[in-house]
Design a protein around this motif. Structure first.
Motif, PDB file in Angstrom:
ATOM      1  N   ASP A  65       0.851  -1.188   0.000  1.00  0.00           N
ATOM      2  CA  ASP A  65       0.000   0.000   0.000  1.00  0.00           C
ATOM      3  C   ASP A  65       0.896   1.250   0.000  1.00  0.00           C
ATOM      4  O   ASP A  65       2.120   1.140   0.043  1.00  0.00           O
ATOM      5  N   ALA A  96      -4.947   2.602  -0.039  1.00  0.00           N
ATOM      6  CA  ALA A  96      -5.950   1.546  -0.224  1.00  0.00           C
ATOM      7  C   ALA A  96      -6.619   1.159   1.097  1.00  0.00           C
ATOM      8  O   ALA A  96      -7.832   1.016   1.154  1.00  0.00           O
ATOM      9  N   ALA A  97      -5.855   1.019   2.145  1.00  0.00           N
ATOM     10  CA  ALA A  97      -6.419   0.536   3.410  1.00  0.00           C
ATOM     11  C   ALA A  97      -7.338   1.550   4.064  1.00  0.00           C
ATOM     12  O   ALA A  97      -8.198   1.197   4.861  1.00  0.00           O
ATOM     13  N   LEU A 125      -6.461   3.392   9.604  1.00  0.00           N
ATOM     14  CA  LEU A 125      -6.293   2.312  10.563  1.00  0.00           C
ATOM     15  C   LEU A 125      -5.894   2.929  11.884  1.00  0.00           C
ATOM     16  O   LEU A 125      -5.204   3.945  11.910  1.00  0.00           O
ATOM     17  N   ALA A 148      -8.780  -4.722   5.864  1.00  0.00           N
ATOM     18  CA  ALA A 148      -7.538  -3.960   5.746  1.00  0.00           C
ATOM     19  C   ALA A 148      -6.738  -3.929   7.034  1.00  0.00           C
ATOM     20  O   ALA A 148      -5.573  -3.543   7.029  1.00  0.00           O
ATOM     21  N   ARG A 165     -11.176  -0.517   8.406  1.00  0.00           N
ATOM     22  CA  ARG A 165     -12.224  -1.027   7.526  1.00  0.00           C
ATOM     23  C   ARG A 165     -12.085  -2.536   7.372  1.00  0.00           C
ATOM     24  O   ARG A 165     -11.032  -3.025   6.993  1.00  0.00           O
ATOM     25  N   LEU A 184     -11.136  -2.015  -2.089  1.00  0.00           N
ATOM     26  CA  LEU A 184      -9.840  -1.355  -1.989  1.00  0.00           C
ATOM     27  C   LEU A 184      -9.129  -1.658  -0.663  1.00  0.00           C
ATOM     28  O   LEU A 184      -7.959  -2.070  -0.669  1.00  0.00           O
ATOM     29  N   PRO A 185      -9.811  -1.507   0.490  1.00  0.00           N
ATOM     30  CA  PRO A 185      -9.126  -1.843   1.739  1.00  0.00           C
ATOM     31  C   PRO A 185      -8.648  -3.301   1.782  1.00  0.00           C
ATOM     32  O   PRO A 185      -7.527  -3.579   2.219  1.00  0.00           O
ATOM     33  N   SER A 194      -5.489  -3.951  -0.032  1.00  0.00           N
ATOM     34  CA  SER A 194      -4.278  -3.548   0.689  1.00  0.00           C
ATOM     35  C   SER A 194      -3.698  -4.735   1.458  1.00  0.00           C
ATOM     36  O   SER A 194      -2.482  -4.978   1.430  1.00  0.00           O
TER      37      SER A 194
END
Lengths: 439, 439
Positions: free
Chosen positions: A147, A293-294, A297, B133, B302, B307-308, B311
């Motif tokens: 990522d 992308a993630a 977090l 993710a 997420r 997308l997530p 990752s």
């Protein structure tokens, strides 16, 4: 399977727990590693200090260099630059993998240590250096390896979080809160490294290096401590639905020409209560990582303490030991990006500006005009007469004017504050603090 | 360096993003791995479906077995048991490392896949299988490798969290909330796997396996879905300062004789508002991990979405690719502990019991006596007359009696509820739900 010989340098609160857990969980650790881990010695400065915790007294030695020669794995928990640096370099050169929690050393001499590990064909791990027990460096380095990290925003110093939390929740002044933190063991007798942001800056440098594949040293980090945070700042934060936190922020920034850079900074800021970092209390740590992308977090847990930090050290030790058994090596230093460091002035942020102004018509218009002239726009403005005796020595009425800006460059915001300070109608700039963390 | 050949099986929302990012970030990924990653093909069921996202159409193929033969690294994103299982086994046997997000397959056939990876001398990664993710499996497996995990407590299913969140915040009924989740793409047309807890159970099995070094399959997990959660349960939770959440709980339990075991369960529970999991809204995931040395850690982010999740897949892909370049192998399956699975009846928990009782003196005394006879003690009791027409058909007055117990075994609590249901003075057991998460 032959046991792997482990040498421990230092026997403070973390080292003692590491030694204890190595013994208490020896069987389980051996099953996880695939070979027993044998603690062959603990290097200390003075033998006579009683280390307690049931550690075999024959393990202690004052001859660290001799101990290293016999080790397959070395755990460095002395802290500081020397002799830690020389001992680690010697260990790596002699073919031992090293686990350390030494943030100051890594933030100053990281590349040198990595090169030595590379030459020795061994590994260097340091999860314990940032955010104690929280698995953070490994997730950034490995889990997010596919990522693109955009931003790391976190509370990485438990001492300052404790101090600011007590100023917020118990209404203490800065000095009182520091004294309480010292009494509880959350702050050192000399709290400089924490309250001036040196500790957070070292951690931010380590985080930025991993997140952006770019060498960042502690000197590259814009650093402001919390010593000038006042009870009034804390109250001002409350008035806008925020709380003052000491933040470490590492950001990928894109210049007008599209080229990428990195900005790394530590400073106190007002964080809206709706942001999860606002509810991180006491000496806890929490770090937000925003990746392309993630998404967002969050990692949360205990950022310090002997036992929690020992967990991070032993996790690294097991990794290094497993790799030794399996003839593997984990990822080394990654600096291919080498993004340029961008100065603080280019950082996009928001300011909370608290002014003491003359209480007469037209002042708000004047202030607004100056702010607009600097290309800064205002999000909210709150004007109120001083409560009781709202007059200065000359009998002139005074009022309080609080401006929260929209986003702008730090340079533009700083210039705005200077210009406001120079206005006739502004008696004093009472407080200036950045506002970070969108909701 | 020779490129590593990557085969992608499946082209749904995650696969499409994986393919896109492999191309968009090709240069950066190559620098991180030490070799280029070349996407050599995407196996799909039907070619004619338009995949969009600017993926080279010549990459698509319906011949997965042929594609696998040419791959160094295989990403499986088909889902379900077959043909995913056979394709993964073939890939591992042919010497390709595999990255998958297939929780159902892992929870049912994990050991078989690990053995195949071992025989092939290759790797199996599956971070995307649990909590999307969020880096969670790697931290448990590696960062906490020197610690002892005591408990994993988390929200690992975004669909049920969304449904329960809307029941709580928007006052929706269960069916309405599910319909809204479906309209927004958070729930499948057939929501069974989510609302009946099958998805969470598979994830709990995977988490427990890693946390306790013990093989746990989905069948070992005590599973209760959220289909019977009512608006009244949600209101009852609110009344005691809690919120209903679907939890996955993996615990190390110690029997009376000192022997250790593992309990794994998924069910809805009331979580006090003061617990951080209570504030996990919408379709987000969050997992608490409690370890002996590290203390409480939380991971948040997420849990789903193309997308997530991509990752997490790419993080694993980079690890597998790096190891291939370096001739290394990460940790394999670890099942040395093989702790016995303990039945639900032995789990220590608390109950919220809502009763409809006759409104006459002595009922509380009778109810309290029955509860005490089962060795259960009461934390709080709240008794109130039914608001408006508080009478049944026969004109007898009725009242509501809500009991929250202290901790006891699930068996004792269940027996308590049965005994209460049999009392003359208890007209109905309106609702029973566990209370989890201390403050």
């Amino acid at each position: 399977m032959e046991p792997l010989k482990v040498a421990l340098l230092g026997s403070g609160s973390v080292g003692t727990q590491v030694a204890r857990l190595l013994t208490a969980h020896a069987e389980e650790l051996a099953l996880r590693v695939g070979a027993p881990l044998e603690l062959i010695g603990i290097a200390v400065r003075r033998l006579e200090v009683d280390r307690g915790a049931g550690i075999d007294p024959s393990l202690f030695t004052t001859d660290a260099p001799e101990l290293l020669k016999r080790a397959d794995l070395v755990i460095e928990l002395i802290g500081g630059i020397e002799p830690a640096r020389t001992l680690i370099l010697d260990a790596l050169a002699s073919g031992a993998s090293v686990v350390t929690g030494n943030k100051a050393l890594l933030a100053e001499h990281g590349p040198e240590l990595y090169e030595a590990a590379d030459r020795g064909g061994v590994e260097l791990y340091y999860e314990a250096a940032v955010a104690g027990a929280i698995p953070l460096l490994r997730p950034i380095r490995e889990s997010l390896a596919g990522d693109r990290v955009q931003r790391v925003l976190g509370i990485v110093n438990g001492t300052t979080n404790y101090v600011l939390d007590k100023m917020d929740t118990a209404g203490l002044g800065f000095a009182e809160a520091v004294a309480q933190a010292q009494a509880l063991g959350y702050a050192e007798a000399d709290p400089t490294a924490d309250v001036e942001g040196y500790d957070a800056a070292a951690k931010a440098a380590i985080l930025a290096s991993l997140a952006f594949h770019t060498r960042v040293s502690a000197d590259d980090v814009h650093r402001e401590g919390i010593t000038s945070v006042t009870a009034a700042d804390v109250a001002s934060a409350k008035a806008i639905g925020a709380v003052v936190k000491m933040l470490a922020i590492c950001e990928r920034v894109v210049a007008a020409d599209g080229s990428e850079g990195v900005s790394v900074r530590v400073h106190p800021a007002m964080v809206p209560l709706s942001h999860p970092l606002a509810s991180v209390r006491e000496a806890f740590n929490a770090v937000f990582v925003e990746a392309e992308a993630a998404g967002e977090l969050m990692f949360y847990g205990r950022g310090a303490g002997g036992l929690p930090t020992a967990s991070a050290v032993l996790g690294d030790l097991v990794s290094a030991a497993r790799n030794r058994v399996g003839g593997s090596r984990g990822p080394g230093e990654s600096t291919y990006a080498q993004l340029p460091l961008r100065p603080m002035g280019e950082v996009i942020t928001r300011y909370h500006i608290s002014l003491e102004v003359a209480d007469r018509p037209g002042v708000l218009a004047t202030v607004s005009k100056v702010i607009a002239e600097h290309g800064v726009s205002i999000e909210t403005v709150r004007q109120q007469q001083f409560p009781a005796a709202g007059t200065d020595a000359g009998g002139q009425d005074r009022a309080s004017l609080v401006v929260v800006t929209h986003s702008a460059t730090d340079a533009a915001l700083e210039a705005t504050v200077s210009a406001l300070a120079g206005l006739d109608s502004v008696a004093a700039v009472v407080g200036v603090m950045r506002v970070e963390g969108e909701n």
